[in-house]
Design an enzyme around this catalytic site. Structure first.
Site, PDB file in Angstrom:
ATOM      1  N   ARG A  34       0.940  -1.305   0.073  1.00 21.88           N
ATOM      2  CA  ARG A  34       0.058  -0.148   0.068  1.00 21.88           C
ATOM      3  C   ARG A  34       0.958   1.488   0.004  1.00 21.88           C
ATOM      4  NH1 ARG A  34      -4.567  -0.421   4.509  1.00 21.88           N
ATOM      5  NH2 ARG A  34      -4.595   1.803   3.947  1.00 21.88           N
ATOM      6  N   HIS A  80      -7.281  -4.686  -7.927  1.00 22.33           N
ATOM      7  CA  HIS A  80      -7.097  -4.167  -6.748  1.00 22.33           C
ATOM      8  C   HIS A  80      -8.479  -3.949  -5.830  1.00 22.33           C
ATOM      9  CE1 HIS A  80      -4.493  -1.454  -4.200  1.00 22.33           C
ATOM     10  NE2 HIS A  80      -5.415  -0.632  -4.087  1.00 22.33           N
ATOM     11  N   TYR A 124     -18.580  11.466 -14.665  1.00 21.58           N
ATOM     12  CA  TYR A 124     -18.109  12.518 -15.689  1.00 21.58           C
ATOM     13  C   TYR A 124     -17.044  12.721 -16.466  1.00 21.58           C
ATOM     14  CZ  TYR A 124     -22.435  13.804 -13.021  1.00 21.58           C
ATOM     15  OH  TYR A 124     -23.665  13.970 -12.410  1.00 21.58           O
TER      16      TYR A 124
END
Length: 740
Positions: A34, A80, A124
């Protein structure tokens, strides 16, 4: 039907063992999967998986855009398994040219701004890979890196990317793991490539020599790096340090001698809107006395206008006040803590990081060359078969038409391998022409030359490093020039110290600092106040007070030997109870305040511990404007600080708890800035009760319960001796002095 023997099974485990085992697993997952980047490609797993997923979606720089929601869906669905919000935030950052020096994602739509505005929702916005990301992926389909199964075992993902682009140093990295963190600033890729080429030419190159090619960070938002050259070399040699970044500014002249300052670049990772809010708050609190106003006239570029209160102010002095109080100046820490090729975290120097990237490129070249050599040999084998049968096409056609096992017959007749026979049988009829034979011979010659080149590469290390150097030069040419490659941050020597205090308007209001018995501090306007009339909280009362001015520094000396410095102007004023002093300084509840006084640059103090050791300290040496204060008087076990009085005079009177008194010259005490001190008076039992400095000519003003009486030096002559003696039995008037 089998019986489930695990149902209801309980296994006893110590809580400490269970916690340590689970916490270790969590820590390793955070460190390796991570937070820390890989030294080879400079990517964390989420970024690597994202770029690979976009490549699988054919989102090349020349292809069209796809919705970010589609990209995020593929990433969390295949590679992931984390939240979509965190993955989208990572994608957005890779597309922000003010956050990443060389963006890996090209965005279309609202991807946020330097003001701190958030990006639009993923439904968007659209994205695709940039040419930089394409360079990171170059050769990934040529067995250049290892692959591993994804979390569900249905797909394969790369362990690391081939990384033709030096991404770790070029884009930097930041992350907080368990017990460790990483913070790497971005750099200029043209300079990185120059340093890498120098390291290839001379493997023994030192970090200082590498910095001749790569002098320091290059932040996407520009700014001026003002740091000492030797400090920067030490930082890159050790992998730990910090860089001071200042905003770029210039003076614009107006009419009638007026002027204003225009800031065009701000430090990296500073949000412009929050910076303006910070300045506005300080203006409201009247903590920026030289600044009149700040305006934001930014459009696509940054333009912050600063107006001075008067045109007689020096611009450099005004900016110095802003650098000290606001984020117009910030520090970026360097902590090159990364995962190595063996997945072991460690802090590495600049040379180690560059060498690790070069070693990775060497491994990639070896694997790509070996993979290509296998492919070339396979194709040459097929072409040899084609050339063998082209000499007798009629026989080939007969065998195919008449023989039951055409493959075996072809292999026997023309001495073909199984691969060659299969290729001949799969050949199209339209390829059976003379022109095609010429093309085959041409391809055969080209592949034979390539095979020799590949074999030479695999056999000669020198040729491999020449090839790597050539690839680095291509990266340098592609990304190290033009608008993208031009250096944005300037490097400058540390600026000279500017005396801001002398330029600030002096407000010298008389104030009285009041400290209550329970440790609440406040100021009262004026001197000579009737402090007995002040109101305190129930159960509290007047502890001590001192008269000073609003621009003074107040020194507070505690029983643990530490001195704390507060600005009188920052202390709470008014008729309230004030604030607890222990919230302003880091002082434990088992320690008390001995005294407090305004700092005088010309005055000295006598400090002494309960065991009878002491020294003379200049008041300026006791100042430290930080919560933890400054340890001035060192103490041994079971000791405490007891005396902190002005060292104004030429003799010292010391009184022990054993009722013995000693007088000696002040010059027998050393002046120190910190230490244990020296012995003032020897004691068989007990310790120091009191000490005072006085002048022999004027005598000693000694408080008596009834009044203050002045004792002449003649009254004290019998007690005169040398420092560290035991003294003589004290007179009755000396032991009647109240302590407090």
């Amino acid at each position: 039907m089998p019986v489930d023997t695990t149902a209801g099974h309980i296994e006893d485990t110590k809580l400490a063992d269970a916690l340590s085992e689970r916490y270790l697993a969590y820590a390793m997952s955070t460190i390796m999967s991570r937070s820390l980047p890989d030294v080879r490609d400079g990517l964390k797993p989420v970024h690597r998986r994202m770029i690979y997923a976009m490549q699988q979606l054919r989102l090349d720089p020349s292809a069209g855009f796809k919705k970010c929601a589609r990209v995020v869906g593929d990433v969390i669905g295949k590679y992931h398994p984390h939240g979509d919000a965190s993955v989208y935030e990572a994608l957005v950052r890779l597309a922000q040219d003010f956050a990443v020096r060389y963006p890996l994602v090209e965005g279309q739509g609202n991807f946020g701004s330097i003001d701190g505005d958030n990006a639009a929702a993923m439904r968007y916005t659209e994205s695709r890979l940039t040419t930089v990301a394409k360079a990171l992926l170059e050769g990934i389909d040529e067995d250049s890196v290892d692959f591993r199964p994804t979390y569900d075992g249905e797909e394969q993902e790369p362990v690391v990317l081939p990384a033709a682009f030096p991404n770790l140093l070029a884009n930097g990295a930041a992350g907080i793991a368990v017990g460790m963190a990483t913070s790497i600033p971005p750099h200029n890729v043209g300079e990185i490539c120059a340093a890498a080429l120098a390291l290839i030419r001379k493997p023994g190159t030192t970090t200082a020599e590498l910095m001749a090619h790569m002098p320091g960070p290059d932040f996407p938002t520009g700014g001026s790096i003002v740091e000492d050259g030797e400090a920067m070399v030490r930082a890159y040699e050790t992998g730990r340090g910090a860089f001071r970044i200042r905003s770029k500014w210039e003076v614009e002249q107006g009419r009638f001698g007026t002027w204003q300052i225009v800031v065009t670049e701000i430090p990296y990772q500073v949000q412009k809107s929050r910076l303006i809010e910070q300045v506005a708050d300080l203006l409201e609190q009247k903590k920026l006395p030289l600044l009149a106003d700040i305006r934001d006239e930014s459009a696509t570029d940054i333009r912050l206008v600063l107006e001075p209160k008067s045109r007689g102010i020096e611009p450099a002095v005004l900016m110095e006040t802003l650098f000290r109080a606001t984020q117009f100046e910030s520090r970026f820490s360097l902590n090159m803590n990364v995962l190595g090729a063996d997945q072991v975290p460690g802090v590495r120097s600049l040379k180690d990081v560059l060498q690790a990237w070069l070693d990775h490129r060497h491994d990639v070249l070896l694997r790509r060359s070996a993979n290509r050599l296998v492919a070339v040999n396979r194709r040459l084998e097929i072409l040899d078969g084609f050339l063998a049968v082209y000499l007798n096409l009629d026989e080939v056609i007969r065998i195919v038409r008449e023989e039951d096992d055409a493959k075996a017959a072809l292999m026997a007749t023309f001495s073909l391998t199984e691969l060659q026979a299969d290729s001949v049988l799969n050949m199209r009829l339209r390829s059976l022409r003379r022109l095609e034979e010429m093309e085959i011979r041409k391809e055969h010659a080209a592949l034979s030359a390539e095979r020799q080149t590949l074999q030479d590469l695999l056999d000669q290390e020198g040729l491999r490093w020449k090839r790597i150097a050539s690839e680095i030069k291509e990266i340098q040419k592609a990304f190290g020039s033009g608008a993208l490659g031009k250096r944005r941050s300037t490097l400058a020597a540390p600026p000279p110290e500017i005396d801001v205090e002398s330029a600030l308007p002096v407000e010298r209001d008389p104030l009285t600092v009041v400290l209550s018995q329970q440790g609440w501090i406040r100021t009262v306007r004026g001197h000579g106040q009737d402090l007995q009339a002040l109101r305190f909280k129930e159960g509290d009362g007047l502890g001590m007070s001192v008269e000073c001015y609003s621009n003074d520094r107040l020194c507070v000396f505690a029983t643990d030997g530490r001195a704390f410095t507060l600005r009188v102007g920052d202390l709470p004023r008014g008729r309230g109870d004030g604030q607890p002093l222990r919230l302003m300084i880091d002082l434990s509840n088992d320690q008390d305040i001995i005294t407090m006084f305004p700092v005088d640059d010309t005055r000295k103090r006598l400090l002494a511990s309960s065991s009878g050791r002491g020294m003379v300290v200049a008041e300026t040496a006791m100042t430290a404007e930080k919560r933890t204060g400054k340890q001035v008087l060192n103490l041994k076990d079971e000791e405490s600080a007891r005396i902190c009085v002005p060292a104004e005079g030429d003799h010292v009177l010391v009184l022990g708890q054993n009722r013995r008194m000693l007088v000696f010259p002040l010059d027998q005490l050393p002046e120190m800035s910190r230490g244990l001190g020296v012995i003032l008076q020897k004691y068989k039992d007990g310790g120091l009760r009191d000490a005072v400095v006085f002048t022999a000519e004027t005598g000693l003003a000694w408080p008596d319960p009834a009044a203050v009486r002045n004792r002449s030096f003649a009254d004290l002559r019998d007690y005169l001796g040398k420092r560290a003696e035991t003294g003589r039995q004290a007179p009755a008037w000396a032991t009647r002095k109240p302590r407090g």
